[in-house]
Enzyme design. Structure first.
Site, short mmCIF file in Angstrom:
data_model
loop_
_atom_site.label_atom_id
_atom_site.label_comp_id
_atom_site.label_asym_id
_atom_site.label_seq_id
_atom_site.Cartn_x
_atom_site.Cartn_y
_atom_site.Cartn_z
N HIS A 135 0.86 -1.19 0.00
CA HIS A 135 0.00 0.00 0.00
C HIS A 135 0.90 1.24 0.00
O HIS A 135 2.03 1.19 0.50
CB HIS A 135 -0.84 -0.04 1.28
CG HIS A 135 -1.89 1.01 1.41
ND1 HIS A 135 -1.60 2.30 1.78
CD2 HIS A 135 -3.23 0.97 1.24
CE1 HIS A 135 -2.71 3.02 1.84
NE2 HIS A 135 -3.73 2.22 1.50
N ASP A 212 3.24 -4.14 8.03
CA ASP A 212 2.00 -3.37 7.93
C ASP A 212 0.83 -4.32 8.19
O ASP A 212 0.46 -5.12 7.33
CB ASP A 212 1.92 -2.74 6.53
CG ASP A 212 0.61 -1.98 6.30
OD1 ASP A 212 -0.28 -2.05 7.18
OD2 ASP A 212 0.47 -1.36 5.23
N GLN A 215 -4.35 -4.86 7.25
CA GLN A 215 -5.36 -5.82 6.77
C GLN A 215 -5.29 -7.14 7.51
O GLN A 215 -6.08 -8.05 7.22
CB GLN A 215 -5.19 -6.06 5.26
CG GLN A 215 -5.35 -4.82 4.40
CD GLN A 215 -6.79 -4.30 4.37
OE1 GLN A 215 -7.74 -5.00 4.76
NE2 GLN A 215 -6.97 -3.09 3.89
N CYS A 376 -4.84 2.38 -3.62
CA CYS A 376 -3.58 2.92 -3.04
C CYS A 376 -2.43 1.94 -3.25
O CYS A 376 -1.61 1.73 -2.34
CB CYS A 376 -3.73 3.26 -1.57
SG CYS A 376 -4.99 4.49 -1.26
N1 PLP Z 1 -1.79 -0.31 4.62
C1 PLP Z 1 -2.72 -1.10 4.09
C2 PLP Z 1 -2.35 -2.49 3.67
C3 PLP Z 1 -4.02 -0.63 3.94
O1 PLP Z 1 -4.97 -1.41 3.39
C4 PLP Z 1 -4.34 0.69 4.37
C5 PLP Z 1 -5.70 1.26 4.18
O2 PLP Z 1 -6.33 1.10 3.15
C6 PLP Z 1 -3.33 1.47 4.92
C7 PLP Z 1 -2.07 0.93 5.04
C8 PLP Z 1 -3.58 2.88 5.40
O3 PLP Z 1 -4.40 2.90 6.51
P1 PLP Z 1 -4.92 4.32 7.08
O4 PLP Z 1 -5.45 5.06 5.90
O5 PLP Z 1 -5.98 3.99 8.04
O6 PLP Z 1 -3.75 5.00 7.66
#
Ligand code: PLP
Length: 418
Positions: A135, A212, A215, A376
């Site tokens: 992401h 990260d 998910q 994203c």
């Molecule tokens: N990382 C992953 C794998 C995600 O799916 C997301 C959100 O879609 C994020 C990071 C970012 O999360 P946030 O927008 O809540 O900071």
């Protein structure tokens, strides 16, 4: 003070999923005159009434700023805020509550690590390793600090089916790599990466690994110690909690070695015009007034998920994925992206000749909410040579009937566009 919800959803017979579903008010509404079928859970999860009530209760009964007032309300607000830290520590399997920094979400957490941990350590020629399925929140912060320091990004490749090529990840852990970031679960492909193995390989080489968990935290039982990584980040709104909440878990010695990223109130010990001394971690990273109501809600969300049991949640979502996959695959012209066995319940797809946004817009007319676009994850879209996909992402409160509704709605849209 609001008590955490009594969990009456799990009996000797197992989880009463119909009762669980009934906890989510949004799922009762209609959209364009049709029952809402909410399949955009990887984007953000719906909230059980217990969480909504906890936020409401905070503003009605406990509203005060944290850690600044000795009065009763100030103590209650602080207890709710700090209570979320305790719950996150237990949920993630941390050694100690002080290893948890409360943030506004994953994005804030990765930026904190980028600027506080990585920036002072990177030199020209150094590298940060990520995977091709990250992401943007696990790409762009590293890119920004690489640019400031003359370091560069390296990318570990994936297979066409969406699996990380572990040998290539390990081969890429060369001496110039000073940090690595990897998704526990891909938000586009559902791939569950072998984070334990990756952490072991990073540790052998002294390379800190950030996982990260955006998910993963809503869907899998977690234990950061068992994973063996150095940083783990989560976001509350995907865990049935309020938006604007999340956390960074980090090994205590790493947090203690990190300077503040944001300055202001709450994060200091003493301030004079000659200089400032800082609070201990984690408070040194929590400048300013936090989203206290949100964390009151997140604490209840964690109790809610834990009350059902993360293993039960994972099993339920697996069953839904197993139900959905062959039914979607049977649709002529439908291509699924991410075909790794034992993946999480995320199904990205395209239909020949149909733009992802058109498909999602027409599905919305049928009451079915899916996400369309690049999710994203621009580099991943480039890897597959597409501008975007549609994504149906399932949660434990979804039903087989909702998957049937998705399949029927796709059938209608195909006829419409034929
Ligand atoms: N990382 C992953 C794998 C995600 O799916 C997301 C959100 O879609 C994020 C990071 C970012 O999360 P946030 O927008 O809540 O900071």
């Amino acid at each position: 003070m609001n008590a955490s919800p009594k969990l009456v959803r799990v009996t000797e017979q197992g989880v009463d999923w119909a009762k669980v579903r009934a906890d989510f008010p949004t799922l009762k509404r209609t959209v364009h005159g049709k029952p809402l079928v909410y399949l955009d859970n990887a984007n953000t999860a719906q909230k059980p009434h217990q969480v909504i009530e906890a936020v409401d209760d905070f503003y009605r009964n406990h509203n005060a700023n944290v850690s600044r007032a000795v009065h009763q309300l100030g103590e209650e607000a602080t207890a709710l805020y700090e209570g979320a830290r305790d719950k996150l520590a237990a949920f993630l399997g941390a050694n100690h509550r002080d290893e948890i920094v409360l943030t506004s979400g994953t994005t804030m957490a990765t930026n904190l690590v980028a600027y506080s941990y990585l920036l002072p350590r990177l030199k020209p020629g150094d590298a940060v390793l990520v995977t091709a399925m990250e992401h943007h929140a696990d790409i762009v912060p590293w890119q920004l600090v690489c640019k400031l320091t003359g370091a560069h990004l390296k990318v570990a490749p994936i297979t066409e089916s969406g699996e990380l090529i572990v040998d290539e990840f390990v081969a890429a852990l060369t001496p110039e790599v000073k940090f690595a970031g990897v998704a526990h679960v891909s938000n586009v492909l559902g791939t569950v990466n072998p984070v334990k193995e990756l952490a072991r390989e990073c540790r052998k080489r002294g390379i800190p690994l950030l996982v990260d968990g955006s998910q993963a935290a809503p869907h899998l039982p977690l234990n950061v110690k068992a994973i063996g990584c150095d940083f783990y980040v989560v976001t509350g709104h995907k865990m049935c909690g309020p938006t604007g909440t999340g956390a960074l878990w980090a090994r205590r010695e790493l947090l203690e070695s990190m300077p503040p990223f944001f300055g202001g109130g709450e994060m200091i010990r003493t301030v004079s015009f000659e200089g400032t001394t800082f609070a201990d971690s984690p408070h040194r990273f929590e400048a300013g007034t936090p989203n206290t109501a949100g964390f009151a809600g997140l604490g209840v969300a964690i109790d809610y998920l834990s009350g059902i049991g993360m293993a039960n949640i994972a099993a339920r979502e697996h069953a839904l994925l197993a139900y959905a996959t062959p039914r979607l695959e049977a649709i002529p012209g439908l291509r699924i992206f991410g075909k790794v066995p034992d993946k999480a319940a995320v199904i990205s797809f395209l239909i020949d000749g149909v733009h992802a946004h058109d498909l999602a817009t027409l599905l919305d007319q049928e009451g079915v909410a899916v996400r369309s676009g690049h999710h994203c994850a621009h580099p991943l879209m480039q890897f597959y040579g597409v501008s975007g996909t549609c994504r149906a992402s399932l949660a434990f409160y979804n039903t087989e009937a909702e998957i049937d509704a998705l399949v029927t709605a796709i059938g209608r849209v195909r006829k419409l566009l034929a």
